[in-house]
Design an enzyme around this catalytic site. Structure first.
Site, PDB file in Angstrom:
ATOM      1  N   CYS A   1      26.905  45.090  61.675  1.00 24.81           N
ATOM      2  CA  CYS A   1      25.494  45.424  61.241  1.00 24.81           C
ATOM      3  C   CYS A   1      24.758  46.263  62.530  1.00 24.81           C
ATOM      4  CB  CYS A   1      24.705  44.378  60.932  1.00 24.81           C
ATOM      5  SG  CYS A   1      23.142  44.691  60.341  1.00 24.81           S
TER       6      CYS A   1
ATOM      7  N   ASP B   1      36.228  48.656  41.700  1.00 24.11           N
ATOM      8  CA  ASP B   1      36.273  50.027  41.751  1.00 24.11           C
ATOM      9  C   ASP B   1      35.309  50.933  41.213  1.00 24.11           C
ATOM     10  OD1 ASP B   1      39.316  49.844  39.841  1.00 24.11           O
ATOM     11  OD2 ASP B   1      37.329  50.366  39.410  1.00 24.11           O
TER      12      ASP B   1
ATOM     13  N   CYS C   1      25.012  43.069  54.992  1.00 22.97           N
ATOM     14  CA  CYS C   1      25.499  42.212  56.235  1.00 22.97           C
ATOM     15  C   CYS C   1      25.300  40.706  55.742  1.00 22.97           C
ATOM     16  CB  CYS C   1      24.277  42.558  57.194  1.00 22.97           C
ATOM     17  SG  CYS C   1      24.382  41.603  58.782  1.00 22.97           S
TER      18      CYS C   1
ATOM     19  N   CYS D   1      21.576  42.764  65.580  1.00 24.76           N
ATOM     20  CA  CYS D   1      22.271  41.910  64.452  1.00 24.76           C
ATOM     21  C   CYS D   1      23.801  41.804  64.670  1.00 24.76           C
ATOM     22  CB  CYS D   1      22.032  42.337  63.149  1.00 24.76           C
ATOM     23  SG  CYS D   1      22.759  41.438  62.086  1.00 24.76           S
TER      24      CYS D   1
ATOM     25  N   HIS E   1      33.437  40.609  39.173  1.00 26.60           N
ATOM     26  CA  HIS E   1      34.084  40.137  40.457  1.00 26.60           C
ATOM     27  C   HIS E   1      33.360  40.974  41.291  1.00 26.60           C
ATOM     28  CE1 HIS E   1      37.800  38.181  38.807  1.00 26.60           C
ATOM     29  NE2 HIS E   1      36.776  37.435  38.485  1.00 26.60           N
TER      30      HIS E   1
ATOM     31  N   PRO F   1      46.507  49.829  43.556  1.00 25.07           N
ATOM     32  CA  PRO F   1      47.383  48.862  43.246  1.00 25.07           C
ATOM     33  C   PRO F   1      46.664  47.604  42.286  1.00 25.07           C
ATOM     34  CG  PRO F   1      47.007  48.738  45.532  1.00 25.07           C
ATOM     35  CD  PRO F   1      46.394  50.032  44.962  1.00 25.07           C
ATOM     36  N   ASP F   2      47.541  46.890  41.439  1.00 24.48           N
ATOM     37  CA  ASP F   2      47.091  45.889  41.067  1.00 24.48           C
ATOM     38  C   ASP F   2      47.293  44.620  42.036  1.00 24.48           C
ATOM     39  OD1 ASP F   2      49.373  45.049  38.451  1.00 24.48           O
ATOM     40  OD2 ASP F   2      49.545  44.985  40.771  1.00 24.48           O
ATOM     41  N   PHE F   3      47.330  43.384  41.742  1.00 27.82           N
ATOM     42  CA  PHE F   3      47.422  42.321  42.658  1.00 27.82           C
ATOM     43  C   PHE F   3      49.019  41.668  42.471  1.00 27.82           C
ATOM     44  CE2 PHE F   3      43.369  42.067  44.308  1.00 27.82           C
ATOM     45  CZ  PHE F   3      42.653  42.549  43.387  1.00 27.82           C
ATOM     46  N   ARG F   4      49.318  41.421  41.258  1.00 24.66           N
ATOM     47  CA  ARG F   4      50.341  40.619  40.835  1.00 24.66           C
ATOM     48  C   ARG F   4      51.495  41.182  40.440  1.00 24.66           C
ATOM     49  NH1 ARG F   4      45.733  38.217  39.816  1.00 24.66           N
ATOM     50  NH2 ARG F   4      45.102  36.032  41.195  1.00 24.66           N
TER      51      ARG F   4
ATOM     52  N   ASN G   1      48.905  45.571  27.526  1.00 26.34           N
ATOM     53  CA  ASN G   1      49.427  45.037  28.854  1.00 26.34           C
ATOM     54  C   ASN G   1      50.851  45.208  29.215  1.00 26.34           C
ATOM     55  OD1 ASN G   1      48.005  43.932  31.088  1.00 26.34           O
ATOM     56  ND2 ASN G   1      49.479  42.368  31.139  1.00 26.34           N
TER      57      ASN G   1
ATOM     58  N   CYS H   1      47.845  50.640  29.707  1.00 26.26           N
ATOM     59  CA  CYS H   1      46.591  50.926  29.220  1.00 26.26           C
ATOM     60  C   CYS H   1      46.294  52.297  28.599  1.00 26.26           C
ATOM     61  CB  CYS H   1      45.562  50.645  30.288  1.00 26.26           C
ATOM     62  SG  CYS H   1      45.540  48.971  30.956  1.00 26.26           S
TER      63      CYS H   1
ATOM     64  N   ALA I   1      43.060  44.588  36.785  1.00 26.93           N
ATOM     65  CA  ALA I   1      43.314  45.801  37.846  1.00 26.93           C
ATOM     66  C   ALA I   1      44.565  46.824  37.226  1.00 26.93           C
ATOM     67  CB  ALA I   1      43.907  45.010  39.291  1.00 26.93           C
TER      68      ALA I   1
ATOM     69  N   ASN J   1      37.583  44.456  37.890  1.00 29.54           N
ATOM     70  CA  ASN J   1      37.707  45.368  38.777  1.00 29.54           C
ATOM     71  C   ASN J   1      36.552  45.873  39.687  1.00 29.54           C
ATOM     72  OD1 ASN J   1      40.038  45.422  37.955  1.00 29.54           O
ATOM     73  ND2 ASN J   1      39.709  47.241  36.484  1.00 29.54           N
TER      74      ASN J   1
HETATM   75  N1  APR Z   1      48.808  49.354  31.982  1.00 31.66           N
HETATM   76  C1  APR Z   1      48.713  47.963  31.593  1.00 31.66           C
HETATM   77  N2  APR Z   1      49.133  46.923  32.234  1.00 31.66           N
HETATM   78  C2  APR Z   1      49.275  46.800  33.515  1.00 31.66           C
HETATM   79  C3  APR Z   1      49.298  48.179  34.070  1.00 31.66           C
HETATM   80  C4  APR Z   1      49.212  49.442  33.244  1.00 31.66           C
HETATM   81  N3  APR Z   1      49.349  50.518  33.654  1.00 31.66           N
HETATM   82  N4  APR Z   1      49.830  47.876  35.481  1.00 31.66           N
HETATM   83  C5  APR Z   1      49.868  46.834  35.505  1.00 31.66           C
HETATM   84  N5  APR Z   1      49.497  46.101  34.404  1.00 31.66           N
HETATM   85  C6  APR Z   1      49.578  44.551  34.264  1.00 31.66           C
HETATM   86  C7  APR Z   1      50.277  43.650  34.860  1.00 31.66           C
HETATM   87  O1  APR Z   1      51.568  43.500  34.155  1.00 31.66           O
HETATM   88  C8  APR Z   1      49.530  42.424  35.115  1.00 31.66           C
HETATM   89  O2  APR Z   1      49.948  41.726  33.904  1.00 31.66           O
HETATM   90  O3  APR Z   1      48.331  44.390  34.326  1.00 31.66           O
HETATM   91  C9  APR Z   1      48.153  42.835  35.044  1.00 31.66           C
HETATM   92  C10 APR Z   1      47.222  42.997  36.263  1.00 31.66           C
HETATM   93  O4  APR Z   1      47.299  41.651  36.800  1.00 31.66           O
HETATM   94  P1  APR Z   1      46.771  41.118  38.203  1.00 31.66           P
HETATM   95  O5  APR Z   1      47.385  42.215  39.248  1.00 31.66           O
HETATM   96  O6  APR Z   1      46.704  39.781  38.095  1.00 31.66           O
HETATM   97  O7  APR Z   1      45.203  41.791  38.241  1.00 31.66           O
HETATM   98  P2  APR Z   1      44.091  40.947  37.656  1.00 31.66           P
HETATM   99  O8  APR Z   1      44.313  40.187  36.169  1.00 31.66           O
HETATM  100  O9  APR Z   1      42.837  41.824  37.515  1.00 31.66           O
HETATM  101  O10 APR Z   1      43.550  39.964  38.564  1.00 31.66           O
HETATM  102  C11 APR Z   1      42.467  39.156  38.564  1.00 31.66           C
HETATM  103  O11 APR Z   1      42.738  38.155  40.419  1.00 31.66           O
HETATM  104  O12 APR Z   1      43.086  38.420  42.782  1.00 31.66           O
HETATM  105  C12 APR Z   1      42.163  38.135  42.053  1.00 31.66           C
HETATM  106  O13 APR Z   1      39.810  38.917  42.107  1.00 31.66           O
HETATM  107  C13 APR Z   1      41.333  39.388  41.846  1.00 31.66           C
HETATM  108  O14 APR Z   1      40.075  40.435  39.876  1.00 31.66           O
HETATM  109  C14 APR Z   1      41.389  39.953  40.366  1.00 31.66           C
HETATM  110  C15 APR Z   1      41.801  38.919  39.539  1.00 31.66           C
END
Ligand code: APR
Length: 318
Positions: A176, A125, A150, A182, A142, A49-52, A244, A288, A40, A123
């Protein structure tokens, strides 16, 4: 996946553990089967947005849903009982314009140059496909939001149909209407926790990882199995580059890594950037986009990458 990790003496390929040495290796022509693994963090520059990531990551912003734990939103059993939070987030993200980033275009450039064996994406997306990456070189481990199904009658829904249901259907969840009476719950074709990964994942990764001669990992926390186990299945001599914002994938970082690796018969002790034994893992702490920009510059690909990035079109919700 049967571990293809052989315990053969690891050959040190890179002159040193720097991006410059990775670029020299690519320019040497000895590197023909690059695998990219993305998460993400690659799409944050596209506005998703990413997740963590602390503070900005999705999991830090779900308080109002009173979830038992943040990941519950993406857990299949919870989704079946309480789909509302999932679709509330979906409504916030849908219908905005998302364009592939420079990093997505770099993967496409690797493919154009015949150097990409496969892109493994966590991802959903579809931005790597929107960047023009051929489907056969892309594994969406994923799943994807580009199609939905449905859960009752299995009728298929396009992104455009889901957009309409989400934006025009008020606050409810999409049900659906393709089969008389349905009213089944429609779910995007994403893999939620508790669901199996697409067949394609095992079908390709079983053979790909042993053939990989350079692994480029971008924008992921490497926290989720089986995806985060992939780096362990490369040959011992395969260089691994992590671009990263955070250093990840080292043994203590991976949840119960040692135990799961033992279960999966993986001998590789995780990414090792710094120890006295480090010989193949390179960490570049940057975004990235900045990371691929630097790598492209070292390779003399800057103009091609900028052209691809300028020409790429945003995703349409159709
Ligand atoms: N460039 C580089 N690294 C980045 C950037 C960026 N612009 N933005 C965020 N990061 C880093 C963060 O520091 C983090 O280490 O990318 C990582 C994102 O980690 P997560 O948010 O955990 O995303 P991801 O690894 O894809 O999650 C894996 O978890 O919730 C599940 O299924 C969901 O596919 C997802 C999986």
């Amino acid at each position: 996946m049967g571990s293809s990790y052989s315990s053969s003496r690891a050959e040190k390929i890179l002159d040193d553990l720097t991006l410059e040495s990775v670029a020299d290796y690519i320019k040497s022509g000895k590197c023909q089967n690059i695998i990219t693994m993305i998460g993400a963090g690659m799409s944050t520059a596209a506005g998703i947005p990413d997740f963590r990531s602390p503070g900005s990551g999705l999991y830090d912003n779900l308080g109002k849903y009173n979830l038992p734990f943040p990941q519950a939103m993406f857990e299949i059993h919870y989704f079946k009982r309480h789909p509302e939070p999932f679709y509330d987030i979906a409504r916030q993200l849908i219908d905005r314009e998302y364009k592939p980033t420079k990093a997505h275009c770099f993967i496409k450039l690797l493919s154009d140059k015949g150097l990409l064996l496969r892109n493994y994406s966590q991802n959903v997306d579809g931005l790597e496909i929107q960047a023009g990456l051929p489907d056969k070189l892309n594994v969406e481990a994923h799943g994807t939001i580009r199609t939905s199904t449905c859960m009752k009658c299995k009728a298929a829904y396009s992104m455009g149909e889901m957009r309409e249901k989400l934006l025009d259907g008020g606050e409810g969840v999409p049900t659906c209407d393709k089969k008389e009476g349905c009213l089944g719950l429609i779910k995007p074709d994403v893999v939620l926790f508790g669901e199996a990964l697409p067949r394609r994942y095992a079908q390709y990764s079983n053979s790909d990882m042993g053939r990989c001669d350079l692994l480029i990992i971008m924008g992921t926390s490497l926290q989720v199995y089986p995806f985060c186990g992939l780096p362990h299945y490369t040959q011992p001599s395969c260089p691994r580059l992590l671009i990263n914002l955070m250093k990840v994938g080292q043994d203590p970082d991976v949840p119960s890594g040692w135990f799961i690796r033992k279960m999966m018969g993986i001998k590789d002790p995780g990414l090792d950037f710094d120890s006295s034994h480090a010989y193949r893992d390179v960490f570049v702490q940057t975004t990235c986009d900045a990371g691929v920009e630097k790598l492209a510059s070292l390779l003399g690909w800057t103009d091609e990458l900028n052209k691809l990035t300028a020409e790429v079109k945003p995703m349409t919700w159709s």
